[in-house]
Design an enzyme around this catalytic site. Structure first.
Site, PDB file in Angstrom:
ATOM      1  N   ARG A   1      24.397  21.757  27.707  1.00  0.00           N
ATOM      2  CA  ARG A   1      23.085  21.182  27.398  1.00  0.00           C
ATOM      3  C   ARG A   1      22.763  19.986  28.297  1.00  0.00           C
ATOM      4  O   ARG A   1      21.601  19.698  28.574  1.00  0.00           O
ATOM      5  CB  ARG A   1      23.022  20.783  25.906  1.00  0.00           C
ATOM      6  CG  ARG A   1      21.633  20.357  25.486  1.00  0.00           C
ATOM      7  CD  ARG A   1      21.431  20.311  23.974  1.00  0.00           C
ATOM      8  NE  ARG A   1      20.052  19.933  23.706  1.00  0.00           N
ATOM      9  CZ  ARG A   1      19.415  20.099  22.558  1.00  0.00           C
ATOM     10  NH1 ARG A   1      20.043  20.626  21.529  1.00  0.00           N
ATOM     11  NH2 ARG A   1      18.162  19.734  22.425  1.00  0.00           N
TER      12      ARG A   1
ATOM     13  N   LYS B   1      15.509  26.972  27.992  1.00  0.00           N
ATOM     14  CA  LYS B   1      16.044  25.930  27.109  1.00  0.00           C
ATOM     15  C   LYS B   1      16.705  26.545  25.893  1.00  0.00           C
ATOM     16  O   LYS B   1      17.783  26.113  25.469  1.00  0.00           O
ATOM     17  CB  LYS B   1      14.939  24.955  26.680  1.00  0.00           C
ATOM     18  CG  LYS B   1      15.513  23.855  25.786  1.00  0.00           C
ATOM     19  CD  LYS B   1      14.711  22.594  25.728  1.00  0.00           C
ATOM     20  CE  LYS B   1      15.454  21.550  24.884  1.00  0.00           C
ATOM     21  NZ  LYS B   1      14.686  20.321  24.706  1.00  0.00           N
TER      22      LYS B   1
ATOM     23  N   LYS C   1      16.308  18.058  18.988  1.00  0.00           N
ATOM     24  CA  LYS C   1      16.596  16.622  19.130  1.00  0.00           C
ATOM     25  C   LYS C   1      15.401  15.850  18.592  1.00  0.00           C
ATOM     26  O   LYS C   1      14.261  16.087  18.994  1.00  0.00           O
ATOM     27  CB  LYS C   1      16.815  16.255  20.598  1.00  0.00           C
ATOM     28  CG  LYS C   1      18.200  16.590  21.108  1.00  0.00           C
ATOM     29  CD  LYS C   1      18.416  15.924  22.456  1.00  0.00           C
ATOM     30  CE  LYS C   1      19.782  16.253  23.018  1.00  0.00           C
ATOM     31  NZ  LYS C   1      19.982  15.652  24.364  1.00  0.00           N
TER      32      LYS C   1
HETATM   33  N1  LIG Z   1      13.247  15.807  21.586  1.00  0.00           N
HETATM   34  C1  LIG Z   1      13.452  16.138  22.844  1.00  0.00           C
HETATM   35  O1  LIG Z   1      14.265  17.006  23.172  1.00  0.00           O
HETATM   36  C2  LIG Z   1      12.634  15.460  23.889  1.00  0.00           C
HETATM   37  C3  LIG Z   1      12.622  15.969  25.200  1.00  0.00           C
HETATM   38  C4  LIG Z   1      11.793  15.352  26.136  1.00  0.00           C
HETATM   39  C5  LIG Z   1      11.019  14.266  25.763  1.00  0.00           C
HETATM   40  N2  LIG Z   1      11.065  13.802  24.479  1.00  0.00           N
HETATM   41  C6  LIG Z   1      10.225  12.675  24.061  1.00  0.00           C
HETATM   42  O2  LIG Z   1       8.869  13.090  24.162  1.00  0.00           O
HETATM   43  C7  LIG Z   1       8.061  11.919  24.320  1.00  0.00           C
HETATM   44  C8  LIG Z   1       7.026  12.185  25.371  1.00  0.00           C
HETATM   45  O3  LIG Z   1       6.243  13.281  24.970  1.00  0.00           O
HETATM   46  P1  LIG Z   1       4.810  13.560  25.627  1.00  0.00           P
HETATM   47  O4  LIG Z   1       4.929  13.491  27.079  1.00  0.00           O
HETATM   48  O5  LIG Z   1       4.304  14.785  24.984  1.00  0.00           O
HETATM   49  O6  LIG Z   1       3.993  12.254  25.218  1.00  0.00           O
HETATM   50  P2  LIG Z   1       2.972  11.889  24.033  1.00  0.00           P
HETATM   51  O7  LIG Z   1       3.313  12.540  22.778  1.00  0.00           O
HETATM   52  O8  LIG Z   1       2.870  10.404  24.046  1.00  0.00           O
HETATM   53  O9  LIG Z   1       1.599  12.489  24.585  1.00  0.00           O
HETATM   54  C9  LIG Z   1       1.059  11.985  25.786  1.00  0.00           C
HETATM   55  C10 LIG Z   1      -0.390  11.530  25.598  1.00  0.00           C
HETATM   56  O10 LIG Z   1      -1.233  12.670  25.529  1.00  0.00           O
HETATM   57  C11 LIG Z   1      -2.021  12.628  24.345  1.00  0.00           C
HETATM   58  N3  LIG Z   1      -2.206  14.024  23.972  1.00  0.00           N
HETATM   59  C12 LIG Z   1      -1.290  14.871  23.461  1.00  0.00           C
HETATM   60  N4  LIG Z   1      -1.764  16.116  23.396  1.00  0.00           N
HETATM   61  C13 LIG Z   1      -3.032  16.064  23.842  1.00  0.00           C
HETATM   62  C14 LIG Z   1      -4.046  17.040  24.045  1.00  0.00           C
HETATM   63  N5  LIG Z   1      -3.817  18.336  23.816  1.00  0.00           N
HETATM   64  N6  LIG Z   1      -5.241  16.628  24.519  1.00  0.00           N
HETATM   65  C15 LIG Z   1      -5.456  15.320  24.814  1.00  0.00           C
HETATM   66  N7  LIG Z   1      -4.529  14.363  24.681  1.00  0.00           N
HETATM   67  C16 LIG Z   1      -3.329  14.730  24.208  1.00  0.00           C
HETATM   68  C17 LIG Z   1      -1.261  11.768  23.393  1.00  0.00           C
HETATM   69  O11 LIG Z   1      -2.101  11.188  22.450  1.00  0.00           O
HETATM   70  C18 LIG Z   1      -0.646  10.732  24.326  1.00  0.00           C
HETATM   71  O12 LIG Z   1      -1.597   9.749  24.620  1.00  0.00           O
HETATM   72  C19 LIG Z   1       8.996  10.792  24.656  1.00  0.00           C
HETATM   73  O13 LIG Z   1       9.108   9.943  23.541  1.00  0.00           O
HETATM   74  C20 LIG Z   1      10.324  11.467  24.920  1.00  0.00           C
HETATM   75  O14 LIG Z   1      11.437  10.672  24.574  1.00  0.00           O
HETATM   76  C21 LIG Z   1      11.860  14.379  23.557  1.00  0.00           C
END
Ligand SMILES: NC(=O)c1ccc[n+]([C@@H]2O[C@H](COP(=O)([O-])OP(=O)(O)OC[C@H]3O[C@@H](n4cnc5c(N)ncnc54)[C@H](O)[C@@H]3O)[C@@H](O)[C@H]2O)c1
Ligand SMILES: [Zn+2]
Length: 371
Positions: A242, A227, A143
């Site tokens: 799903r 998953k 996705k």
């Molecule tokens: N495609 C899918 O199936 C699916 C499923 C769940 C969520 N999502 C999407 O994922 C997004 C959220 O993802 P997330 O929670 O990873 O958020 P994100 O990508 O915003 O990361 C969270 C924060 O952590 C920081 N960061 C990332 N890796 C780091 C690391 N190793 N060390 C230090 N800082 C780090 C980033 O810069 C950011 O500030 C949402 O947009 C959501 O809609 C998509």
């Protein structure tokens, strides 16, 4: 190293999980890269923490990484940044058989995946997820999306990656609050379909949060496995299987909407609260022992995470929260299916939920009443 195959029709790929994979990214990705120049899309935080490691590894394998470093944060999943990334990839001369690399959390993975899906009608992409949430959830399953003023993830595509490398070491630089948010999605897999894994989480969640590598690797592998098996059977979310992955997300979505998708409540935190609410609502319907619902809340509480709706300090009633749910894209021909529990590990889609009763239940929860 754990290797989990994802066998989607016609485009099988692997999720590889091991400490140190980012430092070996060059050799792991090499078979998928056709040109010396390799586009890597990341955000500023991740570039700070891991850019050097990944860049050096690609260089050591004979590649020349070219970077697109975007601002960190959910706002980056926008039309504007999608255009910026696709224009940049076109200028780089990326072709359909080339692979672009997404290095970062779900924001970078979703945006890069969508850019890859539409670039010349689809090029390859490789996910190097660096948050727990992206390692166990968003990097697997295909996705991809951006947000628009009308809502989150409303424009996107199904587009599977060619390879996913999940390195638990990446989590060492991740803020604890982000780790907890990702952990909620880990516990979700136990709660929705695997009671034994739920118990494992109760026993090992604290160690995982505190940095235990083996626990992290085990949890990532188990989550990805769960998953992958679901996505293989229902890649395009047509059979309802799903949809089970959305456990906690309908209640959670209402809380995210009410808090304006702000730093007040991270997505994973909304899922944690949403799962507590789904469990308690299942107990209210007599479908789950109340003691089991309280195990979910107690577990998050024991990790220092939010487990009670009152802690959010919302100034609304249950009806307003239900109104947010009705705007959810999971609405199906005017009805709102709810994922509820018939036991720990026994999620199912309930289509007979009375929204007035949900609002009354939420009124109680907003005041901190027992379910
Ligand atoms: N495609 C899918 O199936 C699916 C499923 C769940 C969520 N999502 C999407 O994922 C997004 C959220 O993802 P997330 O929670 O990873 O958020 P994100 O990508 O915003 O990361 C969270 C924060 O952590 C920081 N960061 C990332 N890796 C780091 C690391 N190793 N060390 C230090 N800082 C780090 C980033 O810069 C950011 O500030 C949402 O947009 C959501 O809609 C998509
Ligand atoms: Zn989620």
């Amino acid at each position: 190293m754990a290797v989990i195959p994802v066998d989607v029709a016609g485009r099988p790929y692997e999720v590889r999980i091991a400490a140190g994979l980012l430092a070996r990214a060059g050799e792991e990705c090499a078979p998928f890269l056709r040109k010396k120049r390799v586009p890597v899309i990341t955000d500023a935080n991740v570039h700070n923490a891991w850019g050097q490691t990944v860049g050096a590894s690609l260089a050591a394998a004979g590649f020349e990484p070219v970077w697109k470093i975007l601002p960190a944060g959910e706002q980056t999943k926008s039309w504007e940044h999608l255009a910026e990334v696709t224009d940049w990839l076109l200028a780089e001369g990326v072709e359909r058989k080339d692979a672009v690399i997404a290095l970062g959390g779900g924001v970078i993975g979703d945006l890069t995946g969508f850019a890859a899906a539409i670039l010349k009608r689809g090029c390859q992409f490789i996910q190097l997820p660096t948050t727990l949430l992206s390692q166990v959830d968003s990097s697997v399953g295909g996705k991809t999306a951006i947000n628009t003023p009308a809502g989150k993830n409303l424009v996107g595509a199904f587009h599977q990656p060619a390879l996913v490398l999940a390195d638990p070491q990446a989590l060492e630089t991740l803020p604890r609050r982000e780790l907890g948010a990702g952990y909620a999605e880990v516990l979700k897999y136990g709660l929705l379909g695997d009671a034994e894994f739920f118990q494992w989480c109760e026993a090992n969640g604290a160690a995982l949060m505190d940095g235990d590598h083996a626990a992290r690797e085990h949890a990532i592998a188990r989550s990805v496995e769960a998953k992958a098996r679901i996505v293989e059977q229902d890649e395009f979310e047509t059979t309802g299987l799903r949809a089970l992955l959305n456990l906690g997300h309908t209640f959670g979505h209402a809380l995210e909407a009410e808090t304006g998708y702000s730093a007040r409540l991270l997505h994973g935190e909304s899922v944690a609260l949403g799962m507590v609410l789904a469990a308690r609502y299942s107990a209210r319907r007599g479908e789950l022992p109340a003691a089991d619902a309280e195990r979910v809340a107690a577990h998050f509480r024991s990790l220092g995470m939010m487990s009670e709706l009152v802690e959010l300090g919302l100034n609304v009633d249950g009806r307003a929260l239900v109104a947010h749910m009705l705007h959810d894209k999971k609405m199906d021909a005017g009805t709102l299916p709810f994922l509820l529990l018939r036991g720990i590990g026994g999620a199912y889609l309930a289509k007979d939920v009375d929204l007035a009763d949900v609002a009354a239940f939420l009124d109680g929860q907003l005041q901190g009443a027992p379910a």
